[in-house]
Scaffold this active site. Structure first.
Site, PDB file in Angstrom:
ATOM      1  CB  SER A  21      20.152 113.826-111.795  1.00 22.92           C
ATOM      2  OG  SER A  21      19.839 115.057-112.413  1.00 22.92           O
ATOM      3  CE  LYS A  22      24.220 119.170-115.640  1.00 19.91           C
ATOM      4  NZ  LYS A  22      25.274 119.737-116.509  1.00 19.91           N
TER       5      LYS A  22
END
Length: 457
Positions: free
Chosen positions: A234-235
């Site tokens: 996940s960014k």
């Protein structure tokens, strides 16, 4: 034989995800090994994401990993927004053929009818004969839609569980699921290789393609990439931007090699392998469907291997962006081969060689505190005296310190710690005596005197 045409269709987001890079590379490998085409299509219909610099970021990131127009395999970039007339024509065709219908239902009305917030659309507008509203595709009431996936085998979706999904908004603009299918049909895409999060879309597109008079493509849905906790990258939580790795000094060839191994392997124990050798071996059928762990430590090790394999002149060129432009390149060249064996990413080069160019070293306090114990003053004083007349070569410099250390009951490893920190500012770095040789007699003496002053301070 039909030409293999694969497409990579990213949306501009302001950064290029390593998962997207892996998908692009798998598509690129398939296109190259088959003599086919890699089609780049930018999904730019979301106005909030339609920024030219973000599109340029995608093209730049792909170029960095070797996917660009200098290769005849590459085609594009195309822009999804340019195909809106075809999207609207497809909607009109589906309406005319009775495969789609207008719907004016709100979510609130659906909940009121069904008594549930979790039920899908109930087909209320199928026979109402509306002439405006959103447009829904009429899914079959029974039977099974099968996605023939090269990685996962046949994945079945019972039609009774698929609601009549929206393909166009009330203003006529298409949704992703329709636009994607129409673009693929228009561009003669034969293989769709993408992340497993799109598997549900494939079930819808398996219905849309025949309804639009086309044969569905070959599907392959790649495994999700996970972090150490086995959670999807996940960014918000993980380091996922390809650009950040490029800026840190990872080599493109190392990144390509590592990404290709996320879910696939060439067989045997070999992992370090150039692109040209991986392409002939690559098969989508050999891709594992389980989540692929993105291990940054392993990537770092890969990168170190690739750095050490560079010709020395190339290594120096690659390091240049991470060095102060005012630093003497001739002096750097004297230690480049030593640094090449000790760094894992190019950005580490600065901290390894900065002591050669600065007026005084940047002291790491933890290194100072650790090294300046026991008898550092005696060691520094004794070595300073020896530097007055010792022959200026690594072996003589080493022997001199060995003798000073022995006089105080210390082996070389212990004796050199305060000298290293005095000269370089750190406890780890390039070989000490080669570093002293390049630094020079006068500057080395000055630094040891400065360290003694600080120590006595």
């Amino acid at each position: 034989m039909t030409e293999v045409r694969v497409r990579f269709a990213p949306s501009p987001t302001g950064m290029f995800h390593v998962g997207g890079a892996r998908t692009a590379l798998f598509n690129w490998a398939l296109a190259e090994q088959s003599g086919g085409r890699f089609v780049l299509r930018i999904e730019d219909t979301d106005a909030s994401r339609n920024r030219p610099e973000w599109t340029e970021g995608i093209i730049s990131a792909l170029d960095w990993i070797g996917i660009n127009g200098t290769n005849p395999t590459f085609e594009g970039p195309y822009f999804q927004s340019a195909y809106e007339p075809q999207h609207r024509e497809a909607v009109a065709k589906l309406l005319a053929d009775g495969r789609a219908y207008y719907c004016d239902c709100t979510r609130e009305a659906l909940v009121a009818r069904t008594g549930s917030e979790h039920r899908g659309y109930d087909g209320f507008c199928r026979e109402r004969g509306l002439t405006e509203g959103a447009v829904r595709f009429r899914t079959p009431d029974d039977g099974v839609t099968i996605v023939h996936d090269l990685i996962r085998g046949d994945v079945e979706f019972p039609n009774e569980a698929q609601e009549d999904f929206v393909i166009a908004r009330t203003d006529g603009s298409p949704l992703y699921v329709l636009a994607n299918a129409v673009d693929d049909i228009t561009q003669n895409i034969t293989h769709v290789v993408r992340g497993e999060e799109h598997l549900g879309n494939a079930a819808k597109q398996m219905l849309l393609w025949p309804a639009l008079g086309a044969t569905p493509p070959v599907w392959a849905h790649l495994p999700v990439i996970v972090n150490e906790q086995r959670k999807k990258l996940s960014k918000r939580r993980d380091k996922v931007a390809l650009e950040s790795y490029r800026e840190e000094g990872y080599l493109a060839e190392a990144m390509v090699n590592y990404l290709m191994l996320l879910g696939w392997g060439p067989g045997g124990d070999r992992e370090i392998m150039p692109w040209s050798e991986m392409v002939p071996l690559f098969r989508l059928e050999d891709v594992n469907s389980a989540g692929a762990f993105f291990d940054e430590k392993k990537l770092r090790a890969f990168n170190g291997e690739y750095i050490r394999a560079l010709p020395l002149e190339t290594f120096e060129e690659r390091c240049a962006p991470y060095l102060d432009p005012m630093w003497d390149r001739e002096r750097f060249s004297k230690v480049a081969s030593l640094a090449q064996t000790r760094i894992s990413v190019l950005s580490e080069i600065r901290q390894n060689v900065d002591f050669l160019f600065l007026d005084e070293p940047v002291f790491d306090q933890a290194s100072w505190d650790k090294a300046m114990k026991n008898v550092p003053e005696e060691i520094l004083t004794g070595y300073l005296q020896r530097l007055e007349s010792v022959s200026w070569d690594p072996e003589s410099l080493k022997q001199a310190l060995e003798e000073v250390g022995a006089a105080h009951g210390l082996k070389l490893g212990k004796a050199q710690a305060p000298v290293r920190v005095a000269v370089t500012g750190r406890t780890v770095g390039l070989p000490l005596f080669e570093s002293i040789e390049v630094l020079g007699r006068e500057r080395s003496q000055d630094r040891i005197r400065a360290a003694l002053t600080r120590l006595r301070g």
